[in-house]
Design an enzyme around this catalytic site. Sequence first.
Site, PDB file in Angstrom:
ATOM      1  N   ASP A   1      45.598  26.294   7.098  1.00  0.00           N
ATOM      2  CA  ASP A   1      46.761  26.034   6.241  1.00  0.00           C
ATOM      3  C   ASP A   1      46.778  24.541   5.895  1.00  0.00           C
ATOM      4  O   ASP A   1      46.546  23.691   6.763  1.00  0.00           O
ATOM      5  CB  ASP A   1      48.051  26.425   6.966  1.00  0.00           C
ATOM      6  CG  ASP A   1      49.265  26.274   6.068  1.00  0.00           C
ATOM      7  OD1 ASP A   1      49.592  27.229   5.366  1.00  0.00           O
ATOM      8  OD2 ASP A   1      49.891  25.188   6.098  1.00  0.00           O
TER       9      ASP A   1
ATOM     10  N   GLU B   1      48.804  28.445   0.281  1.00  0.00           N
ATOM     11  CA  GLU B   1      47.848  27.441   0.727  1.00  0.00           C
ATOM     12  C   GLU B   1      47.154  27.869   2.032  1.00  0.00           C
ATOM     13  O   GLU B   1      46.587  27.035   2.735  1.00  0.00           O
ATOM     14  CB  GLU B   1      48.552  26.093   0.924  1.00  0.00           C
ATOM     15  CG  GLU B   1      49.550  26.045   2.078  1.00  0.00           C
ATOM     16  CD  GLU B   1      50.952  26.484   1.670  1.00  0.00           C
ATOM     17  OE1 GLU B   1      51.898  26.146   2.380  1.00  0.00           O
ATOM     18  OE2 GLU B   1      51.076  27.183   0.641  1.00  0.00           O
TER      19      GLU B   1
END
Length: 537
Positions: free
Chosen positions: A416, A459
């Site tokens: 992430d 993301e």
Amino acid sequence: MNIQKSVIKISVISCLIPIFFLGMYSFFLTQNETERREQEKIEFIFASEKKQLKLINDKMEAVLNLLEFFVIHSVEESSHKDKFEDLIEGMMDHIVTDNKEVENIFYGDEFGNFSLKGSGFIPEGYDPRRRPWYTGAVKEDSDYHTTDIYRFSNGESGITIAKVVYIQDKILGVVGVDLNFSDYQLKMSHLSIGKTGKMFIMDKKGMLVVDAGIPGVNDKNIILIKEYMDLKFKGEKSYLDEILSLKKPVIFDLDTPNGEKYFRLEPILELGLIMVGGTYKNELKELPLNIIKAGIIISLIGTIISLLIINSFSKKLKVHLKNLSILIEGISNGNYSKNIEEILMYISDDSELNVITKEVKNIQKNVKKREIELKEIARIDSLTGVYNRQSLTTFLEDEIIKKKMFQSTFSIIMIDLDNFKNINDVYGHVFGDFVLKEVCKIFMEETSKMDKVCRYGGEEFIIVLPNTNRMDAFKVGERLRKEIKKREFFNSREKIKVTISGGVMEYEEGLSVEGLIEIVDKSLYKAKRSGKNKILY
């Protein structure tokens, strides 16, 4: 072969053959055959409806699992208990709003506290621990407990599905949903068995849960069923419990003042209910025979009409072929057919279809090209160019199969981008998209061709590493982290630094795709909470 002559021959034969076979079929059709066909239709209806109910049950079990997850985390993360309780309340509201079959959703804990969302209300002094759904779930051997039928405040009927919430073998409480079948009952009312027969659902005490027929009729049917089943089992055991234990359909015929009646009972094991269909036996024979008669009449009329238009059709055939050529040319530019090889096979040297040979071959070429393009598009994330979430699921399922067959291993890294929301907020989504694409390029450059880089969402990315143990996967993750940390990303104003956090997990026997991702997500969560810019396993 000349198509014009062939069309005339085929048209005449096509008209005569259905009449001949329908006549033979109706002549040799027996009573058992017509009943068998109607039985197949009934079996299909029951299978379809049971599948719908199973989907509803599976959906409710997923809802309870999600609610259980939040309840457990609210206890484990006691410092954020208020936040989790707000999340639970909001989630329960959304579940009731978005699911027609959910009348109420609730949670009762070990201290007697009770939370409910839906049409119901909480009486004063209400203690969930004394309620049948709570005590039944605690005593239940399986994960889910289903209660008997009850009536909602609006007069509609339903059942409750409940599940015990544990943490380290300690009972925290029970979560549950009240199912309302009114919407399903409306859909079921459109189904028929025979000409007038309807279906209904009852619980193991013989109470109607879903009544899709004329009010009062199925109450009489239940009385007939009880009399028959009580006689069959002679009061030794509840006949409905017996049906549920058999786990297969029970079919029988009963004599009534209006004629012999057919019944079919099938258990719905997931919900502890029984689906019933009944109709008069003469209706099982009437419908197929009427269809045969109507088919013969329609065929005769169709034959006469067909013979009248054959001559006209033959004269216009060449015009149609020319139009067909134009149509196929259009198809080759986008709206193509999948039967291209078959079209080419039927074009002979003396056929009028020679005029479209070139266009058909163009279609064949374009179809193959577009099929390859579409398959690739379906696998790739359009923004970053890495594999999408659907491809990730396929890769993980394939690796699990390889693990079982060849005892190989594999690991995954869940990554992430740290503080990515701030990048979007400060520098805009266009620059945020640029960062995502550049990060993915780094992932692709720093991993092998065997590794699969996939965008999990937003993301978040998951990299599948075949034939890689946990420590080697951790080294790959560290290499990616260091490489991204030293890179600089340029916008129109300044240089931006980006870091990543990640979790690593090697596949363990028995884990599902979802279970594997859930575990690695926890490692990622720890990395985030412990300061970010690190890889944990």
